[in-house]
Design an enzyme around this catalytic site. Structure first.
Site, short mmCIF file in Angstrom:
data_model
loop_
_atom_site.label_atom_id
_atom_site.label_comp_id
_atom_site.label_asym_id
_atom_site.label_seq_id
_atom_site.Cartn_x
_atom_site.Cartn_y
_atom_site.Cartn_z
N GLU A 197 0.80 -1.22 0.00
CA GLU A 197 0.00 0.00 0.00
C GLU A 197 0.83 1.27 0.00
O GLU A 197 0.31 2.37 0.21
CB GLU A 197 -0.95 0.00 1.20
CG GLU A 197 -1.90 -1.20 1.20
CD GLU A 197 -2.95 -1.13 2.31
OE1 GLU A 197 -3.32 -0.01 2.69
OE2 GLU A 197 -3.38 -2.20 2.78
N SER A 198 2.13 1.14 -0.23
CA SER A 198 2.98 2.33 -0.32
C SER A 198 4.24 1.99 -1.11
O SER A 198 4.47 0.83 -1.47
CB SER A 198 3.35 2.83 1.08
OG SER A 198 4.17 1.89 1.75
#
Length: 298
Positions: free
Chosen positions: A154-155
């Site tokens: 997610e990053s």
């Protein structure tokens, strides 16, 4: 008389066949994330419920770019002090029930990034030797052999996760199959794991249909969710695709259990890729018994 008997049998069989077809269409499974709240109970207790077929251990929050990998299981245990090896028996207990136990990489917070193909190879080797079927003197979860690796990225960037998936999949030839799963956000394509999913190497994809207003359920309206589901199921290759939903009403995209079973599931279960639902997370499920309320309809 024979014709009348055949007609009677046909009338009796039709409802039975329809019932069987309906049951088959609903033959889905429930996956759940465990590990981010000490109040969710033990891993063994999670599996004893019989509600789940897949449990993701969340998360390996640091890896790649030459960093020492870090396992974060919140209040359950402390990897540096070696206390997470106590999970060996819990993992094996779950597996003895036919439940797949999978290590999840990433999460919403953490320090992770792959910087090259060789970096991806190094991470794959680390995962194989410390969590899967390889060997190491410092296995964080002890001797238990996990069933696979989940990509909850997610990053950072999307670079080299396809390479990581490829390297991990190659280990399946050395013994038990290494299952690969992923948890993309519902906007298609996913920013971080989108390219990796195009490899076609992933077995199960649990799409997060929450925290994303453009593709989640909203106040009785299933349109955005169903449209997004149809895009995903027609765009990626996977063994099964799961509807990822929160078990807590405080998270945007929450679907009340009755709405899930009466509106949402009937709209997506016809897909040949439908695999069931993924729940975030075990703690919220303990609080609200979400899985218990929908189990018979999944």
């Amino acid at each position: 008389m024979a014709s009348q008997t055949r007609t009677t049998l046909s009338v009796l069989l039709i409802p039975l066949l329809l019932s069987l077809l309906t049951a088959s269409a609903r033959a889905g499974s429930i996956a759940v994330y465990w590990g981010q709240n000490g109040g969710e109970g033990t891993l063994a207790d999670t599996c004893v419920t019989g509600n789940y077929q897949y449990v993701m251990l969340a998360f390996l929050t640091t890896f790649g770019n030459g960093q020492t990998p870090v396992l974060n299981l919140a209040g359950h245990c402390d990897p540096p002090s070696g206390t997470c090896t106590s999970l060996t028996s819990d993992i094996q207990s779950c597996q003895s029930r036919g439940i797949k136990v999978i290590l999840s990489l990433g999460g919403a917070t953490g320090s992770y990034q792959l910087t090259s193909t060789s970096d991806a190879q190094s991470v794959a080797d680390y995962l194989w030797n410390n969590y899967l079927g390889g060997s190491s003197s410092s296995r964080p979860l002890g001797s238990a052999v996990l069933d696979g690796i989940d990509f909850d990225i997610e990053s950072g960037s999307s670079d080299y996760y396809g390479d990581l998936a490829n390297f991990l999949s190659q280990y399946s030839s050395q013994g038990n199959k290494v299952y690969l799963t992923a948890a993309p956000q519902c906007p298609y394509p996913d920013t971080y794991v989108g390219p990796a999913l195009q490899t076609g190497l992933f077995d199960y994809v649990w799409i997060q249909f929450y925290n994303n207003g453009q593709c989640q359920y909203s106040s009785g309206d299933t349109t955005n969710l169903v449209n997004s589901w149809n895009t995903w199921t027609s765009s990626i290759k996977a063994t099964n695709i799961f509807l990822g939903i929160p078990a807590s009403s405080s998270i945007p995209g929450y679907i009340p259990p009755n709405d899930l079973t009466s509106q949402v599931l009937p709209a997506i279960q016809g897909s040949s890729l439908y695999g069931g639902i993924m729940i975030w997370d075990r703690y919220a499920d303990v609080q609200n018994n979400y899985s218990g309320q929908v189990l018979g309809s999944v």
